[in-house]
Motif scaffolding. Structure first.
Motif, PDB file in Angstrom:
ATOM      1  N   GLU A 215       0.832  -1.189   0.000  1.00  0.00           N
ATOM      2  CA  GLU A 215       0.000   0.000   0.000  1.00  0.00           C
ATOM      3  C   GLU A 215       0.876   1.252   0.000  1.00  0.00           C
ATOM      4  O   GLU A 215       1.935   1.249   0.641  1.00  0.00           O
ATOM      5  CB  GLU A 215      -0.815  -0.041   1.300  1.00  0.00           C
ATOM      6  CG  GLU A 215      -2.139   0.627   1.248  1.00  0.00           C
ATOM      7  CD  GLU A 215      -2.832   0.535   2.612  1.00  0.00           C
ATOM      8  OE1 GLU A 215      -3.565   1.459   2.941  1.00  0.00           O
ATOM      9  OE2 GLU A 215      -2.591  -0.462   3.339  1.00  0.00           O
ATOM     10  N   GLN A 235       0.192   0.406   7.545  1.00  0.00           N
ATOM     11  CA  GLN A 235       0.337   1.863   7.653  1.00  0.00           C
ATOM     12  C   GLN A 235       0.964   2.268   8.994  1.00  0.00           C
ATOM     13  O   GLN A 235       1.802   3.167   9.042  1.00  0.00           O
ATOM     14  CB  GLN A 235      -1.040   2.527   7.529  1.00  0.00           C
ATOM     15  CG  GLN A 235      -1.672   2.396   6.165  1.00  0.00           C
ATOM     16  CD  GLN A 235      -1.247   3.508   5.225  1.00  0.00           C
ATOM     17  OE1 GLN A 235      -0.552   4.446   5.602  1.00  0.00           O
ATOM     18  NE2 GLN A 235      -1.647   3.413   3.975  1.00  0.00           N
ATOM     19  N   ILE A 236       0.526   1.595  10.068  1.00  0.00           N
ATOM     20  CA  ILE A 236       1.012   1.979  11.398  1.00  0.00           C
ATOM     21  C   ILE A 236       2.464   1.539  11.579  1.00  0.00           C
ATOM     22  O   ILE A 236       3.306   2.309  12.037  1.00  0.00           O
ATOM     23  CB  ILE A 236       0.103   1.405  12.510  1.00  0.00           C
ATOM     24  CG1 ILE A 236      -1.287   2.039  12.375  1.00  0.00           C
ATOM     25  CG2 ILE A 236       0.676   1.667  13.903  1.00  0.00           C
ATOM     26  CD1 ILE A 236      -2.341   1.482  13.283  1.00  0.00           C
ATOM     27  N   ARG A 239       4.942   3.782   9.932  1.00  0.00           N
ATOM     28  CA  ARG A 239       5.188   5.020  10.679  1.00  0.00           C
ATOM     29  C   ARG A 239       5.961   4.752  11.970  1.00  0.00           C
ATOM     30  O   ARG A 239       6.656   5.624  12.459  1.00  0.00           O
ATOM     31  CB  ARG A 239       3.856   5.723  10.967  1.00  0.00           C
ATOM     32  CG  ARG A 239       3.299   6.386   9.721  1.00  0.00           C
ATOM     33  CD  ARG A 239       1.891   6.883   9.927  1.00  0.00           C
ATOM     34  NE  ARG A 239       1.420   7.626   8.777  1.00  0.00           N
ATOM     35  CZ  ARG A 239       0.832   7.078   7.707  1.00  0.00           C
ATOM     36  NH1 ARG A 239       0.646   5.772   7.670  1.00  0.00           N
ATOM     37  NH2 ARG A 239       0.435   7.818   6.690  1.00  0.00           N
TER      38      ARG A 239
END
Lengths: 319, 186
Positions: A215, A235-236, A239
């Motif tokens: 993604e 996504q987490i 980060r």
């Protein structure tokens, strides 16, 4: 040249190290170098005369085929023969250079890298194909060769530094896919997924392809986003790895390798870094210069400094 | 007539793409919210272990330990997905108390250096990093959604679909301020 107080001190310390550990070994190699150099010139002149003569013969043969038989059917075979013989001649002439470089590396490279950490050098060893494919930075290769391979620890960070050449052989020949250094190191954070940091191609980013469906991860650092495109499975987690401070440090690395393509992949709690250098690295000697000439040594020193600067800039030793 | 049909089709296509994009953004915010809940759950799981170890040494900090326990219980009852405002308020309070706890631990060298405590503190700090990452993801998703809800023409469709702006996960003011080293040497 990487500028930082730490590396300036390291360069200064290297002078002492050079005279204590490397210089006397290089002095003993001088006699060896001269022997290899004589062999080189002898082969160069002998084959240097043979090559033009062979070319003349090949040209005559080609003219004969075209004008007498009016057919160019055998020309392809003739060209292949010329290329083959040419390659053999070049490798024979180059053999003394390779032999001398191997001698020098054999006697000093382990000591040389010992200045930075505890490492072992291997010739022609390479990183496993599966690891390279898993990184999702390099794909589509069917030929893979390694040159210099260093495995060990730098300030307690376990790492592999490997000079690799990956290419694709097809009907029309061979095309290089990657030529440069691959660095594989233990990352101090545990994670399960994969995050890939690719070079930004501006309007052509849609051309980025990854084997696994990853993604797009849009990060908040504008400068970082201008330089890189990030893709990941989570996504987490992406980060968690790419904190704002870490992104700034990655930009420092990017600036240190300006002009070279540098890409990162985080997987299996490891950080995989691919740097396209398109040149032969870690060659601490030249057959045509005295064995104690500092220029090739300094070049290799700078190459090692650039590699270890990644660990320093990313502060991987402090986590 | 053909021109009108094509124009109508084009308008419908644009409408559809904006609609899809808005729904995707709205779902992304939901996904990010549940991501925060998952990370917060990890924090709640770490706290009891930390407090039980600390209670043996930090009898003088009984009030602080009680406050943390109470805040944890309250925070566990609130879900970020369902009530972000309340959850953010409680989480910020809990974060600030956990910081106080970290500072207090410094006064108990035996506790600070004990191996289980070192491990527990390290997992808490890992969880905090994950919460920060989840918060960044959430705020990025909210920013995307809010832009779409505010900017024309998607604002019109958002209005029709009753899609509203989402709330950012704000960090407390004291956490935003940069540390002034000089203040500690006055």
């Amino acid at each position: 040249m990487i500028q930082s107080d730490y590396f300036s001190k390291l360069r200064a310390d290297f002078d002492d190290f050079y005279y204590k550990n490397l210089w006397y070994k290089l002095v003993t190699l001088e006699e060896n170098r001269i022997k290899h150099l004589h062999r080189f010139w002898l082969l160069f002149f002998l084959l240097g005369i043979a090559l033009p003569l062979f070319c003349l013969w090949a040209f005559g043969e080609w003219m004969y085929l075209v004008f007498t038989e009016g057919s160019s059917k055998d020309i392809e075979g003739l060209l292949k023969l010329i290329l083959l013989i040419g390659a053999v001649i070049v490798s024979v002439i180059g053999a003394p250079i390779v032999a001398y470089h191997t001698d020098v590396k054999d006697s000093i490279i382990d000591d040389f890298i010992g200045f930075f950490g505890s490492f072992k050098h291997y010739f022609f060893k390479k990183i496993d194909d599966n690891i390279i494919t898993q990184s999702q930075l390099i794909s589509g290769f069917n030929r893979h060769s390694g040159d210099d391979y260093f495995c060990g620890t730098y300030k307690d960070v376990r790492m592999i530094i490997s000079e690799e050449h990956l290419s694709k052989k097809h009907n029309k020949g061979e095309s290089t896919i990657f030529e440069g250094i691959i660095i594989l190191l233990d990352f101090p954070k545990k994670f399960n997924g994969q995050t890939v940091v690719l070079k930004d191609w501006g309007h052509f980013n849609f051309l980025h392809t990854t084997e696994k469906k990853l993604e797009r991860i849009k990060l908040e650092d504008i400068i970082f986003e201008k330089e890189f495109e990030v893709y990941g499975t989570d996504q987490i987690e992406a980060r968690y790895l790419l904190t704002t401070a870490f992104m700034e440090r990655m930009l420092l690395v990017r600036n240190a390798f300006k002009g070279k393509k540098i890409q990162f992949s985080f997987f299996d709690s490891k950080l995989f870094i691919a740097i396209n250098t398109s040149k032969d690295m870690f060659e601490p000697a030249s057959l045509f210069k005295s064995s104690t000439d500092r220029r090739p040594i300094n070049d290799v020193l700078e190459q090692f400094i650039s590699v270890f600067s990644i660990v320093e800039f990313l502060k991987l030793t402090q986590q | 007539m053909t021109v009108i049909i094509f124009a109508l089709l084009a308008i419908m296509a644009v409408f559809y793409f904006i609609y899809v994009s808005l729904i995707k953004k709205k779902n992304k915010v939901k996904e990010a919210s549940s991501g925060i809940d998952v990370q917060l759950k990890k924090r709640y799981d770490t706290i009891p272990n930390l407090l039980s170890m600390a209670s043996k040494y930090m009898s003088f900090e009984e009030n602080l330990l009680k406050e943390i326990t109470q805040l944890r219980t309250q925070a566990m009852e609130t879900s970020f997905l369902k009530n972000p405002k309340e959850s953010v308020k409680l989480e910020n309070k809990l974060s600030s108390k956990l910081k106080e706890f970290n500072v207090s631990v410094e006064n108990y060298p035996d506790l600070k250096s004990s191996q289980p405590m070192v491990q527990a503190m390290s997992s808490l700090s890992d969880v905090e990093e994950n919460i920060a990452a989840a918060r960044r993801f959430y705020n990025a998703a909210v920013n995307d959604l809010n832009n779409a809800v505010e900017i024309f023409p998607s604002s019109l469709i958002a209005n029709m679909l009753n899609i509203k702006q989402a709330v950012f996960f704000e960090t407390p003011e004291n956490e935003k301020q940069s540390i002034q080293a000089g203040d500690y040497f006055k």
